[in-house]
Scaffold this active site. Structure first.
Site, mmCIF file in Angstrom:
data_model
loop_
_atom_site.group_PDB
_atom_site.id
_atom_site.type_symbol
_atom_site.label_atom_id
_atom_site.label_comp_id
_atom_site.label_asym_id
_atom_site.label_seq_id
_atom_site.Cartn_x
_atom_site.Cartn_y
_atom_site.Cartn_z
ATOM 1 N N ASP A 188 0.677 -1.170 -0.250
ATOM 2 C CA ASP A 188 0.190 -0.294 -0.200
ATOM 3 C C ASP A 188 1.229 1.146 0.368
ATOM 4 O O ASP A 188 0.816 1.350 0.551
ATOM 5 C CB ASP A 188 -0.604 -0.447 0.602
ATOM 6 C CG ASP A 188 -2.191 1.246 1.282
ATOM 7 O OD1 ASP A 188 -1.998 1.501 0.070
ATOM 8 O OD2 ASP A 188 -2.734 1.204 2.224
ATOM 9 N N LYS A 206 0.575 3.526 -2.025
ATOM 10 C CA LYS A 206 0.518 4.698 -2.554
ATOM 11 C C LYS A 206 0.692 5.900 -3.237
ATOM 12 O O LYS A 206 0.938 7.607 -2.912
ATOM 13 C CB LYS A 206 -0.629 6.534 -1.106
ATOM 14 C CG LYS A 206 -2.046 4.795 -0.882
ATOM 15 C CD LYS A 206 -2.498 5.592 0.257
ATOM 16 C CE LYS A 206 -3.225 5.220 0.929
ATOM 17 N NZ LYS A 206 -3.311 4.043 1.781
ATOM 18 N N ASP A 231 2.569 10.287 -9.070
ATOM 19 C CA ASP A 231 3.646 11.674 -9.506
ATOM 20 C C ASP A 231 3.123 11.580 -10.846
ATOM 21 O O ASP A 231 2.207 10.770 -10.776
ATOM 22 C CB ASP A 231 5.359 10.718 -9.197
ATOM 23 C CG ASP A 231 6.161 12.104 -8.999
ATOM 24 O OD1 ASP A 231 5.938 12.564 -9.547
ATOM 25 O OD2 ASP A 231 6.579 11.233 -7.925
ATOM 26 N N ILE A 232 4.090 12.383 -11.688
ATOM 27 C CA ILE A 232 4.047 12.175 -13.625
ATOM 28 C C ILE A 232 4.273 10.464 -13.203
ATOM 29 O O ILE A 232 5.129 9.911 -12.650
ATOM 30 C CB ILE A 232 5.164 13.223 -13.358
ATOM 31 C CG1 ILE A 232 6.694 12.242 -13.538
ATOM 32 C CG2 ILE A 232 4.666 14.461 -13.085
ATOM 33 C CD1 ILE A 232 8.146 12.991 -14.041
ATOM 34 N N THR A 282 7.710 8.047 -13.718
ATOM 35 C CA THR A 282 8.145 8.692 -12.095
ATOM 36 C C THR A 282 7.321 7.826 -10.892
ATOM 37 O O THR A 282 7.751 6.362 -10.596
ATOM 38 C CB THR A 282 8.154 9.604 -11.857
ATOM 39 O OG1 THR A 282 9.102 10.591 -11.878
ATOM 40 C CG2 THR A 282 8.574 9.358 -9.888
ATOM 41 N N ARG A 302 -14.540 -3.547 10.890
ATOM 42 C CA ARG A 302 -14.897 -3.765 12.250
ATOM 43 C C ARG A 302 -16.239 -4.751 12.542
ATOM 44 O O ARG A 302 -17.209 -5.431 12.917
ATOM 45 C CB ARG A 302 -15.581 -2.761 13.064
ATOM 46 C CG ARG A 302 -14.226 -1.542 13.759
ATOM 47 C CD ARG A 302 -12.920 -2.004 14.179
ATOM 48 N NE ARG A 302 -11.495 -1.337 14.622
ATOM 49 C CZ ARG A 302 -11.111 -1.112 13.290
ATOM 50 N NH1 ARG A 302 -10.501 -1.520 12.598
ATOM 51 N NH2 ARG A 302 -9.998 0.251 13.561
HETATM 52 O O1 C5P Z 1 -7.867 -2.194 10.644
HETATM 53 P P1 C5P Z 1 -7.527 -0.597 11.546
HETATM 54 O O2 C5P Z 1 -8.747 0.523 11.330
HETATM 55 O O3 C5P Z 1 -6.610 -0.677 12.075
HETATM 56 O O4 C5P Z 1 -7.170 -0.586 9.683
HETATM 57 C C1 C5P Z 1 -6.031 0.669 9.748
HETATM 58 C C2 C5P Z 1 -5.907 -0.102 7.982
HETATM 59 O O5 C5P Z 1 -6.303 0.618 6.892
HETATM 60 C C3 C5P Z 1 -4.551 1.259 7.745
HETATM 61 O O6 C5P Z 1 -3.722 0.246 6.893
HETATM 62 C C4 C5P Z 1 -5.302 2.028 7.284
HETATM 63 O O7 C5P Z 1 -4.204 2.807 6.364
HETATM 64 C C5 C5P Z 1 -5.627 1.577 6.174
HETATM 65 N N1 C5P Z 1 -6.959 2.472 5.506
HETATM 66 C C6 C5P Z 1 -7.952 3.216 6.219
HETATM 67 N N2 C5P Z 1 -9.325 3.393 5.443
HETATM 68 C C7 C5P Z 1 -9.072 4.527 3.972
HETATM 69 C C8 C5P Z 1 -7.831 3.369 3.010
HETATM 70 C C9 C5P Z 1 -7.226 2.841 4.189
HETATM 71 O O8 C5P Z 1 -8.441 2.926 6.947
HETATM 72 N N3 C5P Z 1 -9.878 4.644 3.556
#
Ligand code: C5P
Length: 251
Positions: free
Chosen positions: A64, A66, A69-70, A73, A189
């Site tokens: 992940d 993310k 950039d151009i 790159t 969750r």
């Molecule tokens: O389950 P928990 O909240 O711990 O997981 C969070 C993970 O999900 C992190 O790695 C976060 O970067 C990713 N994440 C997020 N919400 C987003 C995109 C990714 O919580 N919109």
């Protein structure tokens, strides 16, 4: 080609190599994949990812990073991580169609050169930390929900396999854009667990019913006394066997 990938990618958000190693072993045992992001990558580099890869070559990896950039790159950045063989890699869809196409071309060319399966690229649409006002302030057109759909369509048209989206975006994306996009969904969750800093949460069952392909679950697993058992319990709580096809226009 169709590759069987796990339903859950456990977010290992730590700079600590030992903690990451333990969690990776537990996730392999539980039948989950792992998500390693900027926190781990910036602390441990590609060598850190390689170290985990070498111990767990079959453990599905969602990188992940993310990228944004151009095109040239981002194409180079994609080539540079190809040998780590992630199943998925993220880039910001707001980087535009040329950036996404160049990235997917780079992924496929490099996979061919290395003789491995090409990674599937996922577009990040609108960060869930941005609301309508924040979106407007950076010159993007609210509401957030419309911008998610716009960027999801752009990602699809640019040959990406899928997107990262919130649980609440799943149904509109499936309805407006179609069925074969990979939808990687964080903010999950299990019923009864603490929301922590997540604002708009969904249970695994709700997200899967809506059409999620994969769930990103972090702290409910990583902060459990027994992370492997926590992951197994989440998997046992929903009766979905995931054999998500990894599809893009090249494979
Ligand atoms: O389950 P928990 O909240 O711990 O997981 C969070 C993970 O999900 C992190 O790695 C976060 O970067 C990713 N994440 C997020 N919400 C987003 C995109 C990714 O919580 N919109």
């Amino acid at each position: 080609m169709s590759v069987s990938l796990p339903l859950i990618f456990c977010a290992i958000d730590t700079p600590d190599m030992n903690a990451a190693r333990h969690l990776a072993a537990a996730m392999q045992e539980a039948g989950c994949g792992i998500k390693l992001g900027l926190e781990f990558f910036n602390a441990n580099g590609p060598q850190g990812i390689s170290a985990i890869r070498n111990t767990h070559p079959e453990l599905p990896l969602f990188l992940d990073l993310k990228c944004h950039d151009i095109p040239n790159t981002v194409g180079g950045a994609v080539r540079a991580v190809a040998s780590l063989a992630p199943a998925y890699l993220t880039l910001h869809a707001s980087g535009g169609a040329t950036m996404m196409r160049t990235a997917q071309d780079a992924a496929n060319e490099e996979a061919l050169r290395l003789g491995i399966a090409p990674m599937a690229l996922l577009g990040v649409t609108v960060l869930t930390s941005l609301d309508d006002a924040a979106l407007g302030a950076i010159g993007q057109v609210p509401p957030v929900e419309r911008q998610v759909l716009r960027l999801a369509k752009l990602a699809q048209d640019s040959g990406l396999a899928g997107i990262v989206c919130s649980g609440h975006d799943i149904a509109p994306v499936r309805k407006d854009i179609g069925g074969d996009l990979v939808l990687m969904v964080p903010g999950i969750r299990p019923a009864g667990s603490a929301a922590q800093d997540q604002k708009r949460i969904m249970t695994p069952q709700e997200a899967l019913r809506s059409g999620a392909t994969h769930l990103v679950i972090g702290r409910p697993i990583t902060e459990a006394a027994d992370p492997g058992a926590a992951a197994a319990a989440i998997l046992a709580g929903q009766n979905v066997v995931n054999t998500a096809p990894v599809k893009n226009k090249y494979i």
